[in-house]
Design a protein around this motif. Structure first.
Motif, mmCIF file in Angstrom:
data_model
loop_
_atom_site.group_PDB
_atom_site.id
_atom_site.type_symbol
_atom_site.label_atom_id
_atom_site.label_comp_id
_atom_site.label_asym_id
_atom_site.label_seq_id
_atom_site.Cartn_x
_atom_site.Cartn_y
_atom_site.Cartn_z
ATOM 1 N N PHE A 31 0.827 -1.202 0.000
ATOM 2 C CA PHE A 31 0.000 0.000 0.000
ATOM 3 C C PHE A 31 0.868 1.263 0.000
ATOM 4 C CE2 PHE A 31 -1.924 3.371 2.598
ATOM 5 C CZ PHE A 31 -3.019 3.676 1.810
ATOM 6 N N LEU A 32 1.872 1.275 0.890
ATOM 7 C CA LEU A 32 2.736 2.446 0.987
ATOM 8 C C LEU A 32 3.515 2.657 -0.310
ATOM 9 C CD1 LEU A 32 4.036 1.978 4.635
ATOM 10 C CD2 LEU A 32 2.432 3.696 3.830
ATOM 11 N N LYS A 33 4.004 1.556 -0.904
ATOM 12 C CA LYS A 33 4.731 1.670 -2.157
ATOM 13 C C LYS A 33 3.814 2.177 -3.277
ATOM 14 C CE LYS A 33 8.352 -1.758 -1.318
ATOM 15 N NZ LYS A 33 8.928 -3.059 -1.729
ATOM 16 N N LYS A 34 2.580 1.695 -3.263
ATOM 17 C CA LYS A 34 1.627 2.101 -4.286
ATOM 18 C C LYS A 34 1.352 3.602 -4.206
ATOM 19 C CE LYS A 34 -3.091 1.186 -5.893
ATOM 20 N NZ LYS A 34 -4.325 0.419 -5.668
ATOM 21 N N GLN A 35 1.202 4.113 -2.965
ATOM 22 C CA GLN A 35 0.922 5.528 -2.800
ATOM 23 C C GLN A 35 2.130 6.375 -3.199
ATOM 24 O OE1 GLN A 35 -1.956 6.288 -2.484
ATOM 25 N NE2 GLN A 35 -2.976 4.539 -1.540
ATOM 26 N N PHE A 52 5.008 -0.740 13.689
ATOM 27 C CA PHE A 52 4.750 0.625 14.130
ATOM 28 C C PHE A 52 5.587 1.647 13.371
ATOM 29 C CE2 PHE A 52 2.702 -1.518 17.660
ATOM 30 C CZ PHE A 52 1.602 -0.707 17.866
ATOM 31 N N THR A 53 6.725 1.253 12.868
ATOM 32 C CA THR A 53 7.511 2.157 12.028
ATOM 33 C C THR A 53 6.760 2.459 10.736
ATOM 34 O OG1 THR A 53 9.625 1.391 12.905
ATOM 35 C CG2 THR A 53 9.653 2.422 10.732
ATOM 36 N N LEU A 54 6.202 1.434 10.116
ATOM 37 C CA LEU A 54 5.453 1.636 8.883
ATOM 38 C C LEU A 54 4.159 2.422 9.130
ATOM 39 C CD1 LEU A 54 5.929 -1.791 7.107
ATOM 40 C CD2 LEU A 54 6.746 0.416 6.323
ATOM 41 N N LEU A 55 3.511 2.128 10.249
ATOM 42 C CA LEU A 55 2.287 2.864 10.571
ATOM 43 C C LEU A 55 2.603 4.335 10.830
ATOM 44 C CD1 LEU A 55 0.332 0.374 12.872
ATOM 45 C CD2 LEU A 55 0.245 0.662 10.411
ATOM 46 N N ASP A 56 3.710 4.573 11.469
ATOM 47 C CA ASP A 56 4.142 5.939 11.729
ATOM 48 C C ASP A 56 4.427 6.659 10.417
ATOM 49 O OD1 ASP A 56 4.918 8.001 13.625
ATOM 50 O OD2 ASP A 56 6.955 7.664 12.916
ATOM 51 N N LEU A 110 2.320 10.054 9.113
ATOM 52 C CA LEU A 110 2.992 11.316 8.837
ATOM 53 C C LEU A 110 2.864 11.741 7.373
ATOM 54 C CD1 LEU A 110 6.271 11.019 10.930
ATOM 55 C CD2 LEU A 110 4.552 12.804 11.151
ATOM 56 N N THR A 111 2.872 10.757 6.472
ATOM 57 C CA THR A 111 2.909 11.087 5.041
ATOM 58 C C THR A 111 1.544 11.057 4.374
ATOM 59 O OG1 THR A 111 3.367 8.776 4.468
ATOM 60 C CG2 THR A 111 5.257 10.210 4.815
ATOM 61 N N ALA A 148 -7.442 5.924 14.314
ATOM 62 C CA ALA A 148 -7.907 7.282 14.612
ATOM 63 C C ALA A 148 -7.140 7.878 15.790
ATOM 64 C CB ALA A 148 -9.405 7.269 14.911
ATOM 65 N N PHE A 149 -6.876 7.058 16.805
ATOM 66 C CA PHE A 149 -6.121 7.534 17.966
ATOM 67 C C PHE A 149 -4.702 7.934 17.558
ATOM 68 C CE2 PHE A 149 -8.981 4.566 20.585
ATOM 69 C CZ PHE A 149 -9.904 5.576 20.790
ATOM 70 N N ARG A 150 -4.103 7.142 16.674
ATOM 71 C CA ARG A 150 -2.753 7.479 16.205
ATOM 72 C C ARG A 150 -2.768 8.802 15.446
ATOM 73 N NH1 ARG A 150 2.027 4.657 15.000
ATOM 74 N NH2 ARG A 150 1.337 3.227 16.626
ATOM 75 N N TYR A 151 -3.801 8.996 14.639
ATOM 76 C CA TYR A 151 -3.943 10.251 13.894
ATOM 77 C C TYR A 151 -4.090 11.438 14.854
ATOM 78 C CZ TYR A 151 -6.376 13.948 11.344
ATOM 79 O OH TYR A 151 -6.758 15.154 10.817
ATOM 80 N N LEU A 152 -4.964 11.309 15.849
ATOM 81 C CA LEU A 152 -5.199 12.394 16.804
ATOM 82 C C LEU A 152 -3.945 12.707 17.609
ATOM 83 C CD1 LEU A 152 -8.742 11.321 18.069
ATOM 84 C CD2 LEU A 152 -8.213 13.320 16.663
#
Length: 538
Positions: free
Chosen positions: A11-15, A65-69, A73-74, A122-126
């Motif tokens: 997903f991240l590579k695709k974006q 968690f590194t990938l989620l972070d 952020l991006t 959502a919590f990570r986003y907030l």
């Protein structure tokens, strides 16, 4: 990589690929309907499973968690904040336990687990954007309120969500701003960086520029000015409307202003802004001033405030200050500016996010500070008429660079680059008068600042790796690194707090001097000054 991680990685590579094709913030993230939006929701649905609580026994917690972070952020690059909030709300309502066809590598989850995963996202986003969301007030507070309402409705079917509902309730309180707080925030206006030279203003600790109003000066052709209260991110058209309103009520304005334009006047030229341009205040150069005038008055605009670019030769205040004291105040002020930059500003700056919800206002000021320090070094040396005193200043600047090399790479390299300015480096008599140990020390500093970029600034990167936080990086060079790696590096640099422990009697005088540097930023003028000090035939 574990098999369960592959969908998120894909997903991240695709974006990233979509971003490259779209050329920045546009493209994929801006298509809110049709097949593009459907594909995006499908991609995001495959990421959601990884936002549930991960068991420490899983063996790849840190990688997850590194990938989620990275994603959190991006996301502004390919998915606007408003759109991400909409998607999270939709998933909270629609998360039904992963019915339908199971894709290769996708994790199967129950309905409750899926809803909890969405809420964790959502919590990570907030948590990531807390400061920015608090500044936005009601606009951002509506998201946790809506999410809370959705989750409450699901409690009867999924009692496992009770802890998440309580978390959402706390988030609505955290982001909620009372009427009293709103009024107080409206009154918290601060003078814009460098626009006022009052000592009491410059001694105040710097605060982050978010959404609050600021005091800004806009000059008129006769060099009088009006002070407006404006958001730094507002458009030029809004600035001109505020200026026009001020001029209409001015007793010194006998004729009402007509069609106004906004012009940036520097020590070397002029630039006219378009009405649609935004955040122009933070992009101004060190000695740049804004003028509002009618188009017919453009040619009559003179250089801004001559006292800022033409000095009467004389002894510098710097002669009476110790190198250690000046270095201490440089690092304290740089730390204040650097601490104001939100992590997402680095992302938006690298990808030129003109359409981003949050602009890199504070980062632009840090970059401006770097330029200011470079010109300050050259200005101080070139305004010094006495050769012996000029040699003393050269020694002092090398000492200043050496004092905080382990803490403040921003000012360290800015001072080195200032000494390497062609107008300074050509002063043969001055450099020959420098003791040998100082010349050798400066050559070592130059090897860090001016090394071959083809080696990706290896010496500088090795130095950064060896230093411990708190640390202020040389931000222009940091922005050339990988984005995710850059943000994690910044976190490490700011993992400890820097404290100003200066207590000398001249503390406030030095502090004020460092925060209001007087500089000449016109390279032609600097070179003319250099040639007068040491003509070419000497």
């Amino acid at each position: 990589m574990p098999a369960g991680m592959k969908p998120l990685e894909k997903f991240l590579k695709k974006q990233t690929t979509a971003l490259t094709r779209a050329g920045g913030f546009g493209g994929v993230g801006d298509k809110a309907s049709g097949t593009g939006a459907s594909r995006r929701r499908a991609s995001l649905s495959r990421v959601v499973p990884f936002f549930r609580e991960t068991s420490p026994e899983s063996g790849h917690v840190r990688e997850v968690f590194t990938l989620l972070d990275d994603f959190m952020l991006t996301h502004p690059i390919f998915l606007t904040a408003d759109r991400l909030q909409q998607v999270l709300l939709q998933f909270t309502l629609e998360a039904d336990g992963g019915g339908g066809e199971r894709r290769d590598g996708e994790v199967q989850m129950s309905a409750a687990e899926r809803k909890q995963a969405v809420l964790n996202m959502a919590f990570r986003y907030l948590d990531t954007y807390r400061e920015l969301l608090q500044e936005e007030g009601e606009r951002s507070n509506s998201f946790p309120k809506e999410l809370y309402s959705c989750a409450v409705k699901e409690l009867t079917r999924y009692p496992e969500l009770v802890e998440d509902v309580l978390k959402l309730q706390r988030w609505t309180e955290i982001l909620h701003c009372s009427d009293e707080e709103k009024e107080s925030r409206k009154k918290q206006v601060r003078p814009l960086f460098r626009h006022f030279r009052r000592i009491d203003a410059c001694l105040q600790p710097r605060e982050a520029f978010r959404g609050s109003d600021e005091f800004c000066r806009v000059y008129t052709p006769d060099h009088s000015y009006v002070t407006i209260r404006s958001r730094l991110s507002c458009r030029v058209g809004e600035i001109l409307a505020l200026v026009k309103e001020k001029l209409q009520y001015s007793e010194d304005q006998p004729v009402l202003p007509g069609n106004l334009i906004l012009v940036a006047v520097t020590s070397s030229g002029k630039a006219v802004f378009r009405p649609s341009d935004e955040a122009v205040f933070t992009t101004l150069g060190v000695n740049t001033h804004l003028f509002a005038c009618e188009p017919s008055e453009l040619d009559s605009l003179q250089l801004p405030l001559p006292e800022e670019i033409h000095w009467t030769p004389g002894d510098s205040k710097l002669h009476d200050m110790s190198a250690e004291e000046v270095a201490n105040q440089l690092v304290v002020f740089d730390w204040e500016l650097f601490s104001c930059v939100h992590e997402v500003e680095f992302i938006c700056y690298v990808f030129h996010g003109e359409q981003s919800r949050w602009r890199p206002l504070n980062l632009e000021l840090v970059l401006q500070r770097c330029s200011e320090v470079q010109h300050w070094v050259a200005t101080e040396i070139l305004q010094c008429q006495s050769l012996p005193k000029r040699i003393q200043l050269l020694r002092k600047f090398i000492k200043i660079a050496a004092c905080k090399q382990q803490q403040d790479l921003l000012s360290f390299l800015a001072v080195v680059l200032g000494l390497d300015n062609p107008a300074v480096s050509r002063l043969r008599l001055t450099w020959e008068g420098l003791p040998g140990k100082f010349r050798k020390q400066f050559q070592q500093f130059e090897s860090l600042a001016l090394q071959d970029p083809s080696r990706n600034h290896k010496s500088y990167r090795d130095l950064m790796t060896s230093l411990r936080p708190p640390l202020i990086p040389f931000t222009p060079l940091l922005l050339k690194h990988k984005v995710a790696e850059m943000v994690r590096t910044i976190r490490r640099f700011r993992s400890s707090q820097l404290v100003d422990t200066e207590t000398s009697p001249s503390h406030l005088q030095t502090k004020a001097y460092v925060r209001q540097l007087q500089v000449i930023d016109n390279q032609n003028l600097l070179f003319d000054m250099s040639c007068k000090l040491e003509p070419k035939d000497t």
